[in-house]
Write a protein that holds these residues in place. Structure first.
Motif, short mmCIF file in Angstrom:
data_model
loop_
_atom_site.label_atom_id
_atom_site.label_comp_id
_atom_site.label_asym_id
_atom_site.label_seq_id
_atom_site.Cartn_x
_atom_site.Cartn_y
_atom_site.Cartn_z
N LEU A 31 -36.61 43.16 -57.87
CA LEU A 31 -35.48 43.67 -57.08
C LEU A 31 -34.20 42.89 -57.40
N THR A 32 -34.31 41.60 -57.61
CA THR A 32 -33.15 40.81 -57.96
C THR A 32 -32.58 41.23 -59.31
N ALA A 33 -33.45 41.46 -60.28
CA ALA A 33 -33.00 41.91 -61.60
C ALA A 33 -32.36 43.28 -61.52
N LEU A 34 -32.96 44.19 -60.74
CA LEU A 34 -32.41 45.54 -60.59
C LEU A 34 -31.04 45.49 -59.92
N THR A 35 -30.90 44.67 -58.89
CA THR A 35 -29.62 44.54 -58.21
C THR A 35 -28.56 44.01 -59.16
N GLY A 36 -28.92 43.03 -59.96
CA GLY A 36 -27.96 42.51 -60.94
C GLY A 36 -27.53 43.56 -61.93
N ILE A 38 -27.49 46.86 -61.45
CA ILE A 38 -26.65 47.85 -60.77
C ILE A 38 -25.25 47.30 -60.55
N VAL A 39 -25.16 46.04 -60.12
CA VAL A 39 -23.85 45.43 -59.87
C VAL A 39 -23.05 45.34 -61.16
N THR A 40 -23.71 45.23 -62.29
CA THR A 40 -23.02 45.14 -63.57
C THR A 40 -22.62 46.52 -64.10
N VAL A 41 -23.50 47.52 -64.00
CA VAL A 41 -23.29 48.82 -64.63
C VAL A 41 -22.40 49.74 -63.81
N VAL A 42 -22.52 49.75 -62.48
CA VAL A 42 -21.77 50.69 -61.65
C VAL A 42 -20.26 50.54 -61.84
N PRO A 43 -19.68 49.34 -61.81
CA PRO A 43 -18.22 49.27 -62.04
C PRO A 43 -17.80 49.80 -63.41
N ILE A 44 -18.64 49.64 -64.40
CA ILE A 44 -18.31 50.16 -65.73
C ILE A 44 -18.31 51.68 -65.71
N LEU A 45 -19.32 52.27 -65.07
CA LEU A 45 -19.39 53.73 -65.00
C LEU A 45 -18.25 54.30 -64.18
N VAL A 46 -17.89 53.63 -63.11
CA VAL A 46 -16.78 54.11 -62.28
C VAL A 46 -15.47 54.05 -63.06
N ALA A 47 -15.27 52.98 -63.82
CA ALA A 47 -14.03 52.83 -64.57
C ALA A 47 -13.93 53.81 -65.73
N THR A 48 -15.04 54.09 -66.38
CA THR A 48 -15.00 54.96 -67.57
C THR A 48 -15.41 56.38 -67.28
N GLY A 49 -16.01 56.66 -66.13
CA GLY A 49 -16.47 58.00 -65.80
C GLY A 49 -17.89 58.20 -66.24
N LEU A 50 -18.60 59.03 -65.50
CA LEU A 50 -19.98 59.32 -65.83
C LEU A 50 -20.03 60.29 -67.01
#
Length: 193
Positions: A31-36, A38-50
């Motif tokens: 769960l800790t690895a998955l949270t890390g 998600i926290v890393t990838v989501v801002p990138i996807l939001v900034a560049t678009g899905l």
């Protein structure tokens, strides 16, 4: 800090094999690895678009660099395909015998296209409508009719009708009222049949 005998207090030591990672277990580590992640990838996807979405970045324009072997020429101009013009038709209603007024709402293919209001002062009403193409259209006709019964009491009747009708350019459609054993129904029929 020292005790009354001058010695340091003893601190209980945890065994080496019981570290923080072993206390949270394998599920906690996952769960800790998955949270890390998600926290890393989501801002990138939001900034560049899905993928597959318009990112709203209207400043993007590809750059064309001409080569020396072939000079750059602008692409040939194209004209857009001709837009299909709509077809015109007329919908009309004549006040039902004995009615004081009626309001008819006509819907073609799920879109309201006309509202007709017939009264004793204006017993025949019509409205010009534009459709996108000739062909068969589904319709719904709703009406509210106001009339007086034999005792002079005002009555209000709601009626509806559903069906399909063929429409061509210049078609005139009339609203028809049908008395049935269980009430009143409406239809929309071509006047040029």
């Amino acid at each position: 800090m020292s005790t009354s005998n001058g010695m340091r207090p003893e601190t209980p030591e945890t065994p080496d094999h019981e570290s923080w990672w072993s206390r949270i277990g394998t599920l906690g580590q996952a769960l800790t690895a998955l949270t890390g992640l998600i926290v890393t990838v989501v801002p990138i996807l939001v900034a560049t678009g899905l993928p597959g979405q318009d990112s709203g970045n209207s400043n993007f324009s590809p750059t064309v660099v001409p080569t020396t072997s072939q000079p750059y020429t602008s692409p040939p101009s194209t004209t857009p395909p001709p837009q299909a013009e709509g077809i015109n038709l007329t919908v009309s209603d004549q006040l039902t015998d004995g009615a004081e007024e009626e309001v008819i709402v006509i819907t073609l293919e799920g879109s309201r296209v006309a509202t007709l209001h017939a009264t004793r002062e204006q017993p025949v009403v019509s409205q010009r409508v534009t459709a996108t193409r000739a062909g068969n259209y589904s319709y719904v006709v709703d009406a509210v009719m106001r009339w007086y019964d034999e005792t002079g009491t005002e009555q209000v009747t709601n009626a509806t009708g559903r069906g399909s009708v063929s429409i061509d350019d210049g078609t005139r459609l009339d609203v028809y009222v049908h008395e049935e054993t269980d009430g009143i129904s409406l239809s929309l029929e071509s006047a040029t049949q």
